[in-house]
Design a protein around this motif. Structure first.
Motif, PDB file in Angstrom:
ATOM      1  N   LEU A 191       0.823  -1.197   0.000  1.00  0.00           N
ATOM      2  CA  LEU A 191       0.000   0.000   0.000  1.00  0.00           C
ATOM      3  C   LEU A 191       0.860   1.251   0.000  1.00  0.00           C
ATOM      4  CD1 LEU A 191      -2.782   1.273   0.072  1.00  0.00           C
ATOM      5  CD2 LEU A 191      -2.764   1.063   2.564  1.00  0.00           C
ATOM      6  N   LEU A 192       1.970   1.210   0.704  1.00  0.00           N
ATOM      7  CA  LEU A 192       2.861   2.366   0.775  1.00  0.00           C
ATOM      8  C   LEU A 192       3.327   2.784  -0.611  1.00  0.00           C
ATOM      9  CD1 LEU A 192       4.328   4.175   2.868  1.00  0.00           C
ATOM     10  CD2 LEU A 192       6.232   2.580   2.750  1.00  0.00           C
ATOM     11  N   ASP A 193       3.663   1.812  -1.446  1.00  0.00           N
ATOM     12  CA  ASP A 193       4.177   2.114  -2.777  1.00  0.00           C
ATOM     13  C   ASP A 193       3.103   2.674  -3.695  1.00  0.00           C
ATOM     14  OD1 ASP A 193       6.392   1.982  -4.699  1.00  0.00           O
ATOM     15  OD2 ASP A 193       5.169   0.470  -5.704  1.00  0.00           O
ATOM     16  N   ARG A 194       1.822   2.442  -3.366  1.00  0.00           N
ATOM     17  CA  ARG A 194       0.744   2.928  -4.223  1.00  0.00           C
ATOM     18  C   ARG A 194       0.574   4.436  -4.129  1.00  0.00           C
ATOM     19  NH1 ARG A 194      -0.191  -0.779  -8.049  1.00  0.00           N
ATOM     20  NH2 ARG A 194      -0.703  -2.827  -7.184  1.00  0.00           N
ATOM     21  N   PHE A 195       0.996   5.018  -3.028  1.00  0.00           N
ATOM     22  CA  PHE A 195       0.887   6.468  -2.902  1.00  0.00           C
ATOM     23  C   PHE A 195       1.986   7.120  -3.729  1.00  0.00           C
ATOM     24  CE2 PHE A 195      -1.353   5.150   0.923  1.00  0.00           C
ATOM     25  CZ  PHE A 195      -2.437   6.006   0.907  1.00  0.00           C
ATOM     26  N   GLY A 196       1.581   8.050  -4.583  1.00  0.00           N
ATOM     27  CA  GLY A 196       2.564   8.706  -5.439  1.00  0.00           C
ATOM     28  C   GLY A 196       3.558   9.527  -4.642  1.00  0.00           C
ATOM     29  N   LEU A 197       3.065  10.381  -3.772  1.00  0.00           N
ATOM     30  CA  LEU A 197       3.912  11.292  -3.007  1.00  0.00           C
ATOM     31  C   LEU A 197       3.696  11.068  -1.514  1.00  0.00           C
ATOM     32  CD1 LEU A 197       3.194  14.598  -4.984  1.00  0.00           C
ATOM     33  CD2 LEU A 197       4.848  12.788  -5.539  1.00  0.00           C
ATOM     34  N   THR A 198       4.667  11.423  -0.726  1.00  0.00           N
ATOM     35  CA  THR A 198       4.520  11.348   0.723  1.00  0.00           C
ATOM     36  C   THR A 198       5.094  12.611   1.352  1.00  0.00           C
ATOM     37  OG1 THR A 198       4.933  10.007   2.691  1.00  0.00           O
ATOM     38  CG2 THR A 198       6.724  10.204   1.133  1.00  0.00           C
ATOM     39  N   VAL A 199       4.467  13.030   2.433  1.00  0.00           N
ATOM     40  CA  VAL A 199       4.883  14.243   3.132  1.00  0.00           C
ATOM     41  C   VAL A 199       4.866  13.957   4.626  1.00  0.00           C
ATOM     42  CG1 VAL A 199       4.374  16.667   3.586  1.00  0.00           C
ATOM     43  CG2 VAL A 199       3.906  15.701   1.331  1.00  0.00           C
ATOM     44  N   ALA A 200       5.911  14.379   5.312  1.00  0.00           N
ATOM     45  CA  ALA A 200       5.960  14.293   6.775  1.00  0.00           C
ATOM     46  C   ALA A 200       5.642  15.675   7.339  1.00  0.00           C
ATOM     47  CB  ALA A 200       7.339  13.832   7.242  1.00  0.00           C
ATOM     48  N   VAL A 201       4.653  15.753   8.203  1.00  0.00           N
ATOM     49  CA  VAL A 201       4.258  17.046   8.779  1.00  0.00           C
ATOM     50  C   VAL A 201       4.563  17.031  10.274  1.00  0.00           C
ATOM     51  CG1 VAL A 201       2.482  17.481   7.062  1.00  0.00           C
ATOM     52  CG2 VAL A 201       1.879  16.256   9.136  1.00  0.00           C
ATOM     53  N   ARG A 202       5.029  18.174  10.740  1.00  0.00           N
ATOM     54  CA  ARG A 202       5.323  18.352  12.160  1.00  0.00           C
ATOM     55  C   ARG A 202       4.817  19.720  12.589  1.00  0.00           C
ATOM     56  NH1 ARG A 202       9.663  16.062   9.721  1.00  0.00           N
ATOM     57  NH2 ARG A 202      10.393  14.038  10.517  1.00  0.00           N
ATOM     58  N   ALA A 203       4.467  19.829  13.844  1.00  0.00           N
ATOM     59  CA  ALA A 203       4.031  21.117  14.373  1.00  0.00           C
ATOM     60  C   ALA A 203       5.215  22.083  14.406  1.00  0.00           C
ATOM     61  CB  ALA A 203       3.449  20.944  15.776  1.00  0.00           C
ATOM     62  N   ALA A 204       4.953  23.333  14.073  1.00  0.00           N
ATOM     63  CA  ALA A 204       6.003  24.350  14.099  1.00  0.00           C
ATOM     64  C   ALA A 204       6.522  24.543  15.517  1.00  0.00           C
ATOM     65  CB  ALA A 204       5.469  25.664  13.553  1.00  0.00           C
ATOM     66  N   ARG A 205       7.787  24.845  15.635  1.00  0.00           N
ATOM     67  CA  ARG A 205       8.390  25.074  16.946  1.00  0.00           C
ATOM     68  C   ARG A 205       8.586  26.550  17.260  1.00  0.00           C
ATOM     69  NH1 ARG A 205       6.628  20.706  17.349  1.00  0.00           N
ATOM     70  NH2 ARG A 205       7.794  18.747  17.596  1.00  0.00           N
ATOM     71  N   ASP A 206       8.465  27.428  16.268  1.00  0.00           N
ATOM     72  CA  ASP A 206       8.651  28.854  16.550  1.00  0.00           C
ATOM     73  C   ASP A 206       7.344  29.474  17.053  1.00  0.00           C
ATOM     74  OD1 ASP A 206       7.969  28.420  13.629  1.00  0.00           O
ATOM     75  OD2 ASP A 206       7.569  30.576  13.822  1.00  0.00           O
ATOM     76  N   VAL A 207       7.466  30.374  17.991  1.00  0.00           N
ATOM     77  CA  VAL A 207       6.307  30.934  18.689  1.00  0.00           C
ATOM     78  C   VAL A 207       5.378  31.715  17.760  1.00  0.00           C
ATOM     79  CG1 VAL A 207       5.607  32.525  20.529  1.00  0.00           C
ATOM     80  CG2 VAL A 207       7.504  30.941  20.904  1.00  0.00           C
ATOM     81  N   PRO A 208       5.866  32.616  16.884  1.00  0.00           N
ATOM     82  CA  PRO A 208       4.940  33.376  16.032  1.00  0.00           C
ATOM     83  C   PRO A 208       4.036  32.489  15.176  1.00  0.00           C
ATOM     84  CG  PRO A 208       7.131  34.352  15.979  1.00  0.00           C
ATOM     85  CD  PRO A 208       7.271  33.057  16.689  1.00  0.00           C
TER      86      PRO A 208
END
Length: 673
Positions: A191-208
């Protein structure tokens, strides 16, 4: 209906937004997999995409969304002779984790079958998602049989339904978007290979940035419609840009130099198959169209590579996802060399995998031939010294650093006996509530077996005085659907890390064996935990979790040394299983004890061997399926692990017998059901 959070109002997540927009421009890219920690707005961004997709022209009244300009000749609602067209918005269809097979692919129309006595097909979510977006939240938790159906439809662009007397095939071309939290377990490689693109998202660490996220979210919650209206113009501009890029896509040129660059980069990353090359090419073309350019450049290729290769370079389930910047730059340099030279040929002597390379895959000096052993064999004690047992010499109290794990191998299947009713997986037999229907039954089952019920009622219609359409049913006509499948288990590794195991570097072989079993648990969608015992007590090195790569990381940091509190290890295991039984009573445990069977430490000051056997009796009385892996080494063996296995009523295997390549057949753990 509450207005959705606007796509343009999302703060940050530039890579995620770009990946979704590129798929909106060129759906053939193959979708997006969004990996990220909880609370990072993954679902919010995906759901906001639907408002940006161009509206569709569909055949009026067609339940399968046929395009009037290119009708599906096999559409179940066809033929659409002289059909009128209508315009509607593109759909975003959500596939919940708990969905049934009927809901996904469709099934017999129950209402028409009972009222009109006809076989009619009721479309499922795959039909609804045609020419739109199919969104799977927590895609890594999706049941295996649904994953298989999803894979088939995504690969072929069609859904085939053969069930309950219904045979239907319809178009199912959709943009597949999935979100997942890696802490809850990884995806199956297929199933992993079926996805064309992958993105890792993380919460921002800077206060603004974090402050702006809070500000916009609170404003949206206070007035969803008012907040959305403030971003309407920005969303409309994005939608218009998507439509423009789609129209320009066929005219975007992919120069031969850039095509060679793509092929060279994918070859440098050693990705499997050719899907990666095609996805990178399509994403690069889409990015060029998104920029408004008429030809693909090196910058477009680099953007596509960063999005398309991170999830395809993992050679092992325990490899960290992502692309290292240094590796990427090296690949880009190689790609540049091939782009400058027509044909992209290289000198065979420069090819690291060439036939003249003694360290290549066909040579005898490759990395898998270190110590003269095959990767499919467990390295149980090869190349080690015969130093005295640390426990018996009195030097076992010194703590030793972690030993490097021996090469992993393909592990043989360990199963829990009997038939369970636990979480879907791929290890042990299960009475699945969502598995494949195998037969109707009047006694046990889950859900109505419609065809069986109708077949049971049909012979009695005349006797019951039926005079019109529909069936006359009685209680004894009802049939339940008996389903069969596989379940995932709680696989608890109980690892002896005492001084006797550290002697002769046995821990290296044991670590390699456990990593191999962990890989097997990853593939079979198990929950895993690790208990270790050394010194004076046992500890839970890893509480039961679905994140198998976390277990592998913990295992690599295990330290050894000290005496062998075997009894405490078994009792700690028993307490942990009791806790897990309360949390998830349907998930059956499989305990794998890796030890040489020596017991040299007693918490009560008594005979450590007798205490260990009493602890084993208690664990056996709980009915826990157990496998003992005998890690004893050397020409003279005391057979203590076998004695422990007898007390546990467990199967006893030698360390080298864990390899599926050495021992044929299936091991069924512990006692008869």
């Amino acid at each position: 209906m509450t207005a959705r959070f606007p796509f343009s109002a999302v703060v940050g997540h530039e890579d995620l937004r770009l990946a979704l927009l590129l798929n909106a421009v060129h759906p053939a890219i193959g979708g997006v997999l969004v990996r990220g920690e909880k609370g990072t707005a993954k679902s919010t961004v995906v759901r906001a995409l639907a408002a940006l997709l161009p509206p569709l022209e569909v055949v009026a009244g067609c339940r399968f969304g046929c395009d009037p300009a290119a009708e599906d000749p096999g559409c179940p609602d066809g033929p659409h002779a002289a059909a009128s067209a209508e315009r509607r918005a593109a759909r975003l269809v959500e596939l919940p984790v708990g969905a049934t097979e009927d809901r996904l692919v469709g099934s017999l129309d129950l209402e028409r079958a009972l009222t009109e006595g006809v076989r009619a097909y009721q479309p499922g979510l795959l039909a609804a998602a045609h020419r739109g977006v199919l969104y799977v939240d927590e895609v890594n938790l999706l049941h295996d049989h649904l994953v298989d159906l999803l894979l088939d439809a995504a690969a072929m662009g069609r859904a085939h339904v053969e069930r309950e007397g219904v045979s239907v095939s319809h178009a199912a071309s959709f943009l597949l978007v999935g979100t997942m939290n890696p802490e809850e377990g990884e995806l199956r490689p297929q199933l992993l290979d079926r996805f064309g693109l992958t993105v890792a998202v993380r919460a921002a660490r800077d206060v603004p940035t974090r402050a702006e996220v809070i500000r916009r979210r609170l404003a949206y919650e206070a007035d969803p419609a008012g907040f959305a209206s403030g971003w309407t113009e920005a969303d409309e501009e994005l939608a218009a840009r998507i439509a423009t890029a789609r129209a320009a896509l066929p005219s975007v040129l992919l120069p031969d130099a850039e095509l060679r660059r793509i092929a060279a980069i994918c070859a440098a990353f050693e990705v499997d198959g050719m899907r990666a090359d095609l996805v990178v090419a399509r994403a690069a073309v889409a990015h060029a169209a998104w920029r408004g350019a008429d030809a693909v450049t090196e910058d477009d290729v680099e953007v596509a590579v960063r999005l398309a290769l991170p999830h395809r370079r993992r050679r092992d389930p325990f490899d960290e996802p992502g692309v290292e910047e240094e590796q990427l730059q090296d690949a880009l340099r190689q790609g540049a060399e091939h782009a400058e030279e027509p044909g992209g040929d290289t000198d065979p002597d420069d090819d690291p995998d060439g036939p003249d390379d003694p360290d290549g895959p066909d040579g005898s000096g490759g990395p898998d031939d270190r110590n003269g052993q095959d990767d499919g064999q467990p390295a149980s004690g090869q190349g080690t010294s015969d130093q005295p047992d640390a426990d018996s010499s009195g030097s076992g109290s010194a703590e030793r650093p972690p030993a490097a794990p021996a090469p992993a191998f393909r592990a043989r299947l360990l199963q829990v006996p009997g038939v369970g009713d636990g979480a879907p997986g791929r290890r042990s037999r299960s009475r699945a509530r969502t598995g494949r229907v195998v037969r109707p039954s009047t006694v046990d089952g889950s859900g109505l077996h419609l065809v069986g019920t109708m077949a049971a009622a049909a012979p009695h219609q005349s006797a019951r005085g039926r005079s019109g359409p529909g069936l006359l049913l009685r209680g004894d006509d009802l049939r339940l659907a008996v389903r069969e499948g596989k379940e995932g288990n709680l696989v608890l590794f109980v690892v002896d890390t005492s001084g006797s195991m550290a002697a002769r570097q046995r821990m290296s072989a044991v670590s390699g064996a456990v990593l191999s079993l962990l890989r097997d648990a990853y593939q079979r969608r198990d929950k895993v935990g690790v208990v270790t015992f050394r010194g004076s007590a046992a500890e839970v090195a890893l509480p039961p979790t679905s994140s198998v790569d976390t277990a592998a990381a913990r295992l690599r940091r295990l330290r050894t040394g000290g005496r062998t509190p075997l009894a405490d290890g078994l009792l700690r295991t028993r307490r942990l299983l009791a806790t897990e039984r309360l949390r998830d009573p349907r998930r059956r445990p499989l305990v794998v004890v890796l030890t040489d069977g020596r017991a040299t430490a007693s918490a009560a000051g008594g005979d450590p061997v007798a205490e260990a056997l009493r602890a084993a009796d208690l664990l056996a009385a709980d009915g826990v399926a157990t496998v003992v892996v005998d890690c004893e080494h050397g020409p003279v063996r005391l057979g203590l692990a076998g004695r422990l296995a007898g007390a546990l009523a467990a199967a006893c295997l030698r360390l080298e017998e864990l390899s599926a390549d050495q021992v044929a057949g299936v091991v069924r753990a512990a006692r008869a059901a």
